[in-house]
Design a protein around this motif. Structure first.
Motif, PDB file in Angstrom:
ATOM      1  N   ARG A 182      28.946  -3.319  18.655  1.00 48.71           N
ATOM      2  CA  ARG A 182      29.904  -2.660  19.550  1.00 48.71           C
ATOM      3  C   ARG A 182      29.805  -3.303  20.923  1.00 48.71           C
ATOM      4  O   ARG A 182      28.722  -3.423  21.482  1.00 48.71           O
ATOM      5  CB  ARG A 182      29.607  -1.171  19.648  1.00 48.71           C
ATOM      6  CG  ARG A 182      29.770  -0.440  18.317  1.00 48.71           C
ATOM      7  CD  ARG A 182      29.130   0.910  18.351  1.00 48.71           C
ATOM      8  NE  ARG A 182      27.667   0.718  18.475  1.00 48.71           N
ATOM      9  CZ  ARG A 182      26.787   1.695  18.606  1.00 48.71           C
ATOM     10  NH1 ARG A 182      27.189   2.957  18.640  1.00 48.71           N
ATOM     11  NH2 ARG A 182      25.501   1.451  18.705  1.00 48.71           N
ATOM     12  N   VAL A 183      30.962  -3.722  21.445  1.00 49.98           N
ATOM     13  CA  VAL A 183      31.054  -4.399  22.732  1.00 49.98           C
ATOM     14  C   VAL A 183      31.858  -3.517  23.677  1.00 49.98           C
ATOM     15  O   VAL A 183      32.902  -2.981  23.286  1.00 49.98           O
ATOM     16  CB  VAL A 183      31.756  -5.770  22.579  1.00 49.98           C
ATOM     17  CG1 VAL A 183      31.948  -6.441  23.925  1.00 49.98           C
ATOM     18  CG2 VAL A 183      30.981  -6.675  21.621  1.00 49.98           C
ATOM     19  N   ALA A 184      31.375  -3.373  24.902  1.00 50.32           N
ATOM     20  CA  ALA A 184      32.089  -2.565  25.893  1.00 50.32           C
ATOM     21  C   ALA A 184      31.981  -3.220  27.259  1.00 50.32           C
ATOM     22  O   ALA A 184      31.105  -4.046  27.507  1.00 50.32           O
ATOM     23  CB  ALA A 184      31.507  -1.155  25.953  1.00 50.32           C
ATOM     24  N   LEU A 185      32.874  -2.825  28.126  1.00 50.82           N
ATOM     25  CA  LEU A 185      32.800  -3.215  29.528  1.00 50.82           C
ATOM     26  C   LEU A 185      32.084  -2.121  30.298  1.00 50.82           C
ATOM     27  O   LEU A 185      32.371  -0.934  30.103  1.00 50.82           O
ATOM     28  CB  LEU A 185      34.209  -3.410  30.104  1.00 50.82           C
ATOM     29  CG  LEU A 185      34.936  -4.665  29.646  1.00 50.82           C
ATOM     30  CD1 LEU A 185      36.423  -4.574  29.978  1.00 50.82           C
ATOM     31  CD2 LEU A 185      34.318  -5.898  30.284  1.00 50.82           C
ATOM     32  N   LEU A 186      31.148  -2.501  31.142  1.00 55.08           N
ATOM     33  CA  LEU A 186      30.462  -1.541  32.000  1.00 55.08           C
ATOM     34  C   LEU A 186      31.392  -1.223  33.159  1.00 55.08           C
ATOM     35  O   LEU A 186      31.832  -2.126  33.886  1.00 55.08           O
ATOM     36  CB  LEU A 186      29.144  -2.132  32.491  1.00 55.08           C
ATOM     37  CG  LEU A 186      28.233  -1.240  33.299  1.00 55.08           C
ATOM     38  CD1 LEU A 186      27.883   0.042  32.543  1.00 55.08           C
ATOM     39  CD2 LEU A 186      26.963  -1.984  33.671  1.00 55.08           C
ATOM     40  N   SER A 187      31.726   0.051  33.317  1.00 57.70           N
ATOM     41  CA  SER A 187      32.730   0.434  34.303  1.00 57.70           C
ATOM     42  C   SER A 187      32.376   1.772  34.938  1.00 57.70           C
ATOM     43  O   SER A 187      31.341   2.369  34.631  1.00 57.70           O
ATOM     44  CB  SER A 187      34.108   0.502  33.623  1.00 57.70           C
ATOM     45  OG  SER A 187      35.129   0.693  34.576  1.00 57.70           O
TER      46      SER A 187
END
Length: 181
Positions: free
Chosen positions: A89-94
Motif C-alpha cells: 500500500r502506497v500513500a502520500l503523507l499529507s
C-alpha cells in the motif's frame, strides 16, 4: 566503498559521513534505475511499524511530482523485495486523508500515483505511521526529515522521562531494554 560494490567485492556500502555525499556517490558510481532521476533516503521511521517505509527522509527537499512518483516506485520495490509484500500500500503523507487535502506537490502527485499501477490508497497523516497503515509513505525530504527528527527526539525524551519517573521501580533488565537500539 561504493566502488567495491560496483566491482562486486562488497554487497553494501556504509558511511558515518555525509548522507548527501553517500547518496551522490551511489548515484554516480552505481547509477540509477531508468526512470528514476534521483535517489531517495528512506527507512522505517517508527519502530512500531517496521514494515513501513517513509521516502524521502531528507535528501530531496524540493521535489517535482515525477520525483514523488519515483519515490513511490522505490518504496514499492523495497517492500516487495525486503518484506515480501506482493502489493504494498502506497500513500502520500499529507495534512488530511481526504482527497484534495495537502499542498501543491501532494495535489499534483496524486493523479500520477492514481495512473501508476501501484496500490495507491490515497493520503495518510503522520499519526498513521506508527500504526503501519501503509507500507510506503511518500513525501518530500523536507517533510520526511521533520517527521524523522521529531520521532527521534520524542523517543529520546520518552526514555529520559521513563528513567526519571520510573527508574527506581524498573529492574536493570527493563532499563537495558529501554535503551537498546
Amino acid at each position: 566503498s561504493t566502488g567495491m560494490v560496483k566491482k562486486g567485492l562488497a554487497d553494501a556500502s556504509v558511511t558515518m559521513g555525509s548522507t548527501g555525499a553517500a547518496m551522490a556517490a551511489a548515484a554516480v558510481v552505481l547509477g540509477v534505475i531508468k526512470g528514476i532521476d534521483r535517489p531517495a533516503l528512506g527507512g522505517p521511521v517508527i519502530g512500531l511499524a517496521p514494515s513501513s517505509v517513509v521516502l524521502d527522509l531528507g535528501t530531496n527537499v524540493d521535489c517535482r511530482p515525477a520525483q514523488m512518483l519515483s519515490f513511490a516506485v522505490i518504496g514499492h520495490v523495497l517492500a516487495r523485495s525486503l518484506w515480501g509484500i506482493e502489493s504494498p500500500r502506497v500513500a502520500l503523507l499529507s495534512v488530511g486523508m481526504e482527497p484534495g487535502k495537502g499542498n501543491k506537490i501532494v495535489q499534483e502527485t496524486t493523479p500520477l500515483l492514481l495512473k501508476s499501477g501501484l496500490n495507491f490508497v490515497g493520503n495518510v497523516e503522520a499519526n498513521d505511521l506508527p500504526q503501519g497503515v501503509v507500507e510506503v509513505a511518500v513525501c518530500d525530504g523536507f517533510v520526511g526529515n521533520v517527521v524523522m527528527k521529531l520521532t527521534e527526539g520524542f523517543g529520546s525524551a520518552m526514555v529520559d522521562h521513563l528513567r526519571k519517573n520510573l527508574g527506581d521501580k524498573l529492574s536493570e533488565a527493563d532499563m537495558e531494554a529501554l535503551t537498546a537500539d
